[in-house]
Design a protein around this motif. Structure first.
Motif, PDB file in Angstrom:
ATOM      1  N   ASP A  29      -8.773   5.458   3.728  1.00 32.57           N
ATOM      2  CA  ASP A  29      -8.354   4.951   5.028  1.00 32.57           C
ATOM      3  C   ASP A  29      -7.546   5.977   5.798  1.00 32.57           C
ATOM      4  O   ASP A  29      -7.420   5.909   7.010  1.00 32.57           O
TER       5      ASP A  29
ATOM      6  N   PHE B 195      -1.740  -4.473   2.197  1.00 33.83           N
ATOM      7  CA  PHE B 195      -3.199  -4.622   2.180  1.00 33.83           C
ATOM      8  C   PHE B 195      -3.569  -5.825   1.323  1.00 33.83           C
ATOM      9  O   PHE B 195      -2.779  -6.300   0.501  1.00 33.83           O
TER      10      PHE B 195
ATOM     11  N   LEU C  21      -8.607   3.212  -1.353  1.00 30.85           N
ATOM     12  CA  LEU C  21      -7.618   2.996  -0.304  1.00 30.85           C
ATOM     13  C   LEU C  21      -7.246   4.287   0.401  1.00 30.85           C
ATOM     14  O   LEU C  21      -6.930   4.298   1.580  1.00 30.85           O
TER      15      LEU C  21
ATOM     16  N   CYS D 143     -15.279  -3.611   1.138  1.00 31.30           N
ATOM     17  CA  CYS D 143     -14.193  -3.231   0.226  1.00 31.30           C
ATOM     18  C   CYS D 143     -14.271  -1.783  -0.229  1.00 31.30           C
ATOM     19  O   CYS D 143     -13.381  -1.307  -0.944  1.00 31.30           O
TER      20      CYS D 143
ATOM     21  N   LYS E 203       0.826  -1.209   0.000  1.00 37.03           N
ATOM     22  CA  LYS E 203       0.000   0.000   0.000  1.00 37.03           C
ATOM     23  C   LYS E 203       0.860   1.259   0.000  1.00 37.03           C
ATOM     24  O   LYS E 203       0.636   2.191  -0.770  1.00 37.03           O
TER      25      LYS E 203
ATOM     26  N   SER F 199      -7.285  -3.372   4.962  1.00 39.28           N
ATOM     27  CA  SER F 199      -6.839  -2.254   4.131  1.00 39.28           C
ATOM     28  C   SER F 199      -5.470  -1.710   4.517  1.00 39.28           C
ATOM     29  O   SER F 199      -4.863  -0.968   3.744  1.00 39.28           O
TER      30      SER F 199
END
Length: 463
Positions: A279, A195, A276, A338, A171, A200
């Motif tokens: 997050d 991830f 992503l 997701c 990530k 995540s």
């Protein structure tokens, strides 16, 4: 052909005279030194590496010698290089001594390299290299024998202290931290965030220079790793689990396996969607603590120069805010697992690789807008404005918004559109060259004219 003169690792034996083998480096340790018991005041130097010459066979090699020889040899090749090893000593493995700290290999033996008797050189034979290079993408363990990050999190402290295999995507790669221990030894530390389709963000910590150099070459969100024999431990500071690369660990980058291919496809989808990045919650940094002011062009420039996300304020006009589009384009439902967008009937996730596709759908609904900011230096396109930030800026909930008339939505739009605003943003540098910098709106309000004049004067002086 030259390749036919090499002995295969599977055929090595202590009785073989003057063996010569070729292989690809799949693992390597840092150089270490120890006091020489035979020569007081003198240090001996050593490092190890693992070499592979076929899909099923690889072997550990240890080099011993003086400072100049060992450091010179270590710097002459890296993980992924093809080498030729001539006249190593073939000896039985000793699982009770040094071999217990080396990668686990299928060979019964290990190799010893010394300056007086052995030679290690980069392979120059094209045919041999063509045969060896694909091996770097074959994991050293069964490709199906791994824990997902979700498995690790679910097992929690029951896995504390264990050594397991992990398959995950990269990530982000943190900054290299260097330090000096209390006894004067220098060290380094680098943390990678991993991830997969179940978690995540998960930390992987690297302490060895060789492992750090390997992961620093990776492209976040475009690299999948099979990490053989990673140490799993409970991190009390994070109050969660973490993985560590140790002397037994072998990392295979972008493995040529079905499982890795599926994860790579998932990583590509979530990377392009920008999910992503959500997050990185705005709450991680207080809006009140953001003080740096930028023009749009300065935000873009810094995003190109910095691989890390950063925060700033821009006094810009909102040049795109489609509040009067259809409600389905303003308010969206995303999968809770997701974060992909759900179907319009909100009954299922659109992500074919979602880990919860076989389970009852669970989603969250909120504002999901893309806005543009423009000032005298340019436009920052497609910045995300999502709940709950959007609700605070617009002054209404999603339920209240859906009950507004078209005229009321248009009036709300023109309250902000083409008005100078004070916008707090988080800039997320993109791994995709075509999109450049991407912004997340953390807060936005109509700007005070006096404040705008003051900051714009300061910015002009800096240009």
């Amino acid at each position: 052909m030259a390749a036919q003169t090499y002995i295969a690792i599977s055929e090595l034996h202590p009785n073989v005279s003057h063996p010569k083998l070729a292989g690809i480096i799949i693992g390597k340790s840092d150089v270490k030194s120890f006091p020489d018991r035979k020569n007081i005041g003198v240090d001996r130097f050593t490092f190890g590496f693992t070499v592979k010459d076929s899909p099923d066979f690889f072997i550990n090699v240890t080099a011993w010698g003086n400072d100049g020889y060992i450091n010179g040899l270590s710097s002459s090749f890296s993980i992924g290089d093809c080498v030729v090893i001539e006249n190593p000593l073939v000896s039985n493995k000793d699982p009770e001594k040094g071999d217990r700290f080396c990668p686990t290999t299928p060979s019964l033996y290990r190799l010893l390299v010394t300056e007086a008797h052995s030679q290690v050189t980069l392979c120059a034979d094209i045919d041999t290299m063509d045969r060896l290079l694909p091996l770097i993408h074959l994991p050293v363990k069964d490709s199906a024998d791994f824990y997902s990050l979700g498995d690790i999190v679910a097992n929690g402290q029951r896995l504390d202290g264990t050594v397991i295999n992990v398959l995950a995507a990269v990530k982000s790669i943190g900054e290299l931290k260097q330090f000096t221990t209390s006894d004067g030894r220098k060290g380094q530390r680098l943390e990678v965030k991993l991830f997969d389709d179940s978690v995540s963000s998960f930390p992987l910590v690297c302490w060895d220079r060789e492992a750090i150099q390997l992961v620093q070459t990776l492209i976040p969100k475009e690299a999948v790793l099979f990490i053989a024999d990673a140490k799993i431990s409970f991190d009390s500071f994070r109050n969660g689990m973490a993985a560590t690369v140790n002397s037994k660990t072998i990392i295979t980058v972008n493995p040529d396996t079905r499982e890795a291919s599926l994860l790579f496809s998932y990583a590509k989808e979530v990377s392009e969607s920008g999910i992503l990045d959500q997050d990185e919650k705005p709450e991680d940094v207080s809006v009140d603590s953001i003080t740096d002011v930028y023009t749009v062009s300065q935000l873009k420039q810094k995003a190109q120069e910095s691989p890390e996300a950063f925060f700033g304020i821009t006094y810009s006009f909102i040049s795109k805010l489609d509040l009067d589009s259809s409600v389905s384009k303003v308010i969206r439902t995303r999968c809770s697992r997701c974060k992909f967008q759900a179907t319009e009937d909100t009954q299922s996730c659109t992500n074919q690789l979602c880990p919860g596709r076989d389970q009852a759908f669970s989603g969250t609904t909120g504002f999901d807008l893309l806005v543009d900011f423009t000032d005298h230096t340019g436009t920052l396109h497609t910045c995300t404005l999502r709940s709950p930030v959007a609700e605070n800026i617009l002054g209404c909930t999603t339920e209240e918004f859906t009950s507004l008339t078209d005229d009321q939505r248009t009036a709300m739009k023109w309250k902000f559109l083409l008005e100078r605003c004070k916008i707090y943003v988080k800039i997320l540098p993109s791994t995709l060259k075509r999109t450049g910098a991407r912004g997340m709106v953390l807060a936005c309000s109509l700007a005070d004219p006096g404040e705008v004049k003051q900051h714009m004067s300061a910015l002009l002086q800096r240009l």
